[in-house]
Design a protein around this motif. Structure first.
Motif, PDB file in Angstrom:
ATOM      1  N   ARG A 179       4.056  -5.688  87.646  1.00  0.00           N
ATOM      2  CA  ARG A 179       4.800  -6.934  87.832  1.00  0.00           C
ATOM      3  C   ARG A 179       3.819  -8.091  87.825  1.00  0.00           C
ATOM      4  NH1 ARG A 179       4.342  -9.176  92.902  1.00  0.00           N
ATOM      5  NH2 ARG A 179       3.455  -7.863  94.536  1.00  0.00           N
ATOM      6  N   ILE A 180       4.364  -9.302  87.646  1.00  0.00           N
ATOM      7  CA  ILE A 180       3.529 -10.487  87.780  1.00  0.00           C
ATOM      8  C   ILE A 180       3.671 -11.018  89.207  1.00  0.00           C
ATOM      9  CG2 ILE A 180       3.685 -11.027  85.330  1.00  0.00           C
ATOM     10  CD1 ILE A 180       5.721 -13.158  85.962  1.00  0.00           C
ATOM     11  N   ALA A 181       2.776 -11.907  89.588  1.00  0.00           N
ATOM     12  CA  ALA A 181       2.737 -12.371  90.977  1.00  0.00           C
ATOM     13  C   ALA A 181       3.734 -13.486  91.237  1.00  0.00           C
ATOM     14  CB  ALA A 181       1.334 -12.856  91.326  1.00  0.00           C
ATOM     15  N   LYS A 182       4.220 -13.541  92.458  1.00  0.00           N
ATOM     16  CA  LYS A 182       4.988 -14.682  92.936  1.00  0.00           C
ATOM     17  C   LYS A 182       3.998 -15.787  93.324  1.00  0.00           C
ATOM     18  CE  LYS A 182       9.117 -12.645  92.984  1.00  0.00           C
ATOM     19  NZ  LYS A 182      10.226 -13.120  92.127  1.00  0.00           N
ATOM     20  N   PRO A 183       4.367 -17.057  93.141  1.00  0.00           N
ATOM     21  CA  PRO A 183       3.468 -18.141  93.536  1.00  0.00           C
ATOM     22  C   PRO A 183       3.018 -18.042  94.992  1.00  0.00           C
ATOM     23  CG  PRO A 183       5.295 -19.010  92.264  1.00  0.00           C
ATOM     24  CD  PRO A 183       5.603 -17.569  92.521  1.00  0.00           C
ATOM     25  N   GLU A 184       3.920 -17.592  95.857  1.00  0.00           N
ATOM     26  CA  GLU A 184       3.608 -17.486  97.284  1.00  0.00           C
ATOM     27  C   GLU A 184       2.489 -16.488  97.560  1.00  0.00           C
ATOM     28  OE1 GLU A 184       7.504 -19.237  96.648  1.00  0.00           O
ATOM     29  OE2 GLU A 184       6.633 -17.336  95.961  1.00  0.00           O
ATOM     30  N   GLU A 185       2.284 -15.528  96.652  1.00  0.00           N
ATOM     31  CA  GLU A 185       1.215 -14.553  96.852  1.00  0.00           C
ATOM     32  C   GLU A 185      -0.154 -15.189  96.650  1.00  0.00           C
ATOM     33  OE1 GLU A 185       2.808 -10.226  95.788  1.00  0.00           O
ATOM     34  OE2 GLU A 185       3.279 -11.656  94.194  1.00  0.00           O
ATOM     35  N   VAL A 186      -0.232 -16.153  95.737  1.00  0.00           N
ATOM     36  CA  VAL A 186      -1.469 -16.915  95.573  1.00  0.00           C
ATOM     37  C   VAL A 186      -1.671 -17.833  96.772  1.00  0.00           C
ATOM     38  CG1 VAL A 186      -2.752 -18.513  94.109  1.00  0.00           C
ATOM     39  CG2 VAL A 186      -1.225 -16.820  93.066  1.00  0.00           C
ATOM     40  N   THR A 187      -0.590 -18.482  97.204  1.00  0.00           N
ATOM     41  CA  THR A 187      -0.665 -19.380  98.354  1.00  0.00           C
ATOM     42  C   THR A 187      -1.143 -18.650  99.604  1.00  0.00           C
ATOM     43  OG1 THR A 187       1.021 -20.875  97.499  1.00  0.00           O
ATOM     44  CG2 THR A 187       0.690 -20.873  99.872  1.00  0.00           C
ATOM     45  N   SER A 188      -0.723 -17.420  99.780  1.00  0.00           N
ATOM     46  CA  SER A 188      -1.164 -16.645 100.950  1.00  0.00           C
ATOM     47  C   SER A 188      -2.677 -16.486 100.965  1.00  0.00           C
ATOM     48  CB  SER A 188      -0.493 -15.268 100.957  1.00  0.00           C
ATOM     49  OG  SER A 188       0.888 -15.387 101.189  1.00  0.00           O
ATOM     50  N   MET A 189      -3.266 -16.286  99.803  1.00  0.00           N
ATOM     51  CA  MET A 189      -4.716 -16.174  99.724  1.00  0.00           C
ATOM     52  C   MET A 189      -5.387 -17.512 100.017  1.00  0.00           C
ATOM     53  SD  MET A 189      -7.282 -14.195  99.254  1.00  0.00           S
ATOM     54  CE  MET A 189      -6.768 -12.741  98.327  1.00  0.00           C
ATOM     55  N   VAL A 190      -4.820 -18.589  99.478  1.00  0.00           N
ATOM     56  CA  VAL A 190      -5.379 -19.925  99.708  1.00  0.00           C
ATOM     57  C   VAL A 190      -5.284 -20.282 101.192  1.00  0.00           C
ATOM     58  CG1 VAL A 190      -5.152 -22.371  99.146  1.00  0.00           C
ATOM     59  CG2 VAL A 190      -4.902 -20.658  97.346  1.00  0.00           C
ATOM     60  N   LEU A 191      -4.166 -19.948 101.829  1.00  0.00           N
ATOM     61  CA  LEU A 191      -4.013 -20.173 103.260  1.00  0.00           C
ATOM     62  C   LEU A 191      -5.064 -19.413 104.058  1.00  0.00           C
ATOM     63  CD1 LEU A 191      -0.147 -20.006 103.898  1.00  0.00           C
ATOM     64  CD2 LEU A 191      -1.651 -21.915 104.455  1.00  0.00           C
ATOM     65  N   TYR A 192      -5.298 -18.184 103.688  1.00  0.00           N
ATOM     66  CA  TYR A 192      -6.310 -17.372 104.366  1.00  0.00           C
ATOM     67  C   TYR A 192      -7.679 -18.043 104.295  1.00  0.00           C
ATOM     68  CZ  TYR A 192      -9.822 -13.666 104.819  1.00  0.00           C
ATOM     69  OH  TYR A 192     -10.932 -12.933 105.173  1.00  0.00           O
ATOM     70  N   LEU A 193      -8.039 -18.530 103.112  1.00  0.00           N
ATOM     71  CA  LEU A 193      -9.352 -19.150 102.939  1.00  0.00           C
ATOM     72  C   LEU A 193      -9.439 -20.505 103.641  1.00  0.00           C
ATOM     73  CD1 LEU A 193      -9.999 -18.203  99.222  1.00  0.00           C
ATOM     74  CD2 LEU A 193     -11.132 -17.262 101.246  1.00  0.00           C
TER      75      LEU A 193
END
Length: 244
Positions: A208-222
């Protein structure tokens, strides 16, 4: 307590797309967010939607003068800069033989030079506070080959992040790069492209391809203190695509 409680963040290219997704999540997590973009109408509308903890500033990310303005207005409004997300960027997919020098320079200016300018502008403020997190959005094409110009610029973002991380570490400033793969955006999922995208998704290990929120979760973590010992690293969000 919210993960970004009272942290002040600048997010470039935030009027729409992934940048807007990041901005919404940052405000929800307690951040004071400065959104920058050339699209003033959409940027102002999003800031109004997000409320008093969001401020929009029109910005050309390739302009050193605009960066100075953004830093000045951010510190005047919110007092500090804790996080920078260098999200603004453009794509280009064509043959090296079909790419003009002007086109090549444009993509490097927006995708690469803007990241340099952004880091240079915020680091002095972060040095004074002895803390900060800079998150540079690259791509899987900063790890593997792709189209000329786009790939070059995204490899450069990865390298700049490492160089800046080493220089900034003594000041408590962390610098990392994020490398998304194929992300589900409205543009990508238009009817004329949707079938091709769904077929390509079958080649991704997670199917599958990623949901935008999955990228945001990584950015939030950093952006948060959860990643306090992570710097100079690549954070890949591609469903295993580059592992093949």
């Amino acid at each position: 307590m919210a993960r970004l409680h009272n942290k002040v963040a600048i997010i470039t290219g935030a009027a729409q797309g992934m940048g807007a997704t990041h901005a919404r999540a940052f405000v929800q997590e307690g951040a004071l967010v400065v959104l920058t973009d050339l699209n003033e109408q959409k940027g102002q509308a999003l800031a109004a939607e997000l409320g008093p903890n969001a401020l929009f500033i029109k910005q050309d990310v390739t302009s050193e003068e605009d960066w100075a303005k953004v830093v000045e207005e951010t510190t005047q409004a919110f007092g500090n800069i804790d996080v920078l997300v260098n999200n603004a960027g453009i794509t280009m997919a064509q043959s090296i033989l079909d790419t003009s020098l002007a086109q090549y320079r444009k993509i490097l200016e927006i995708n690469q030079v803007s990241v340099f300018l952004g880091m240079k502008a915020v680091i002095p403020v972060m040095q004074q506070a002895k803390t900060g997190s800079i998150i540079n959005i690259s791509s899987i094409n900063g790890l593997v080959g792709g189209a000329i110009g786009y790939t070059d610029s995204k490899f450069a973002v990865r390298g700049m992040s490492k160089a800046a991380a080493l220089e900034c570490a003594p000041f408590g400033i962390r610098v990392n790069s994020v490398h998304p793969g194929v992300i589900e955006t409205p543009m990508l999922m238009q009817e004329d492209a949707k079938a091709a995208v769904e077929e390509f998704a079958k080649t991704i290990p997670l199917k599958r391809i990623a949901k935008p929120e999955e990228v945001t979760s990584m950015v939030l973590y950093l952006a948060s203190d959860d990643s306090s010992y992570s710097t100079g690293s690549e954070f890949v969000i591609d469903g295993g695509l580059t592992a093949q």
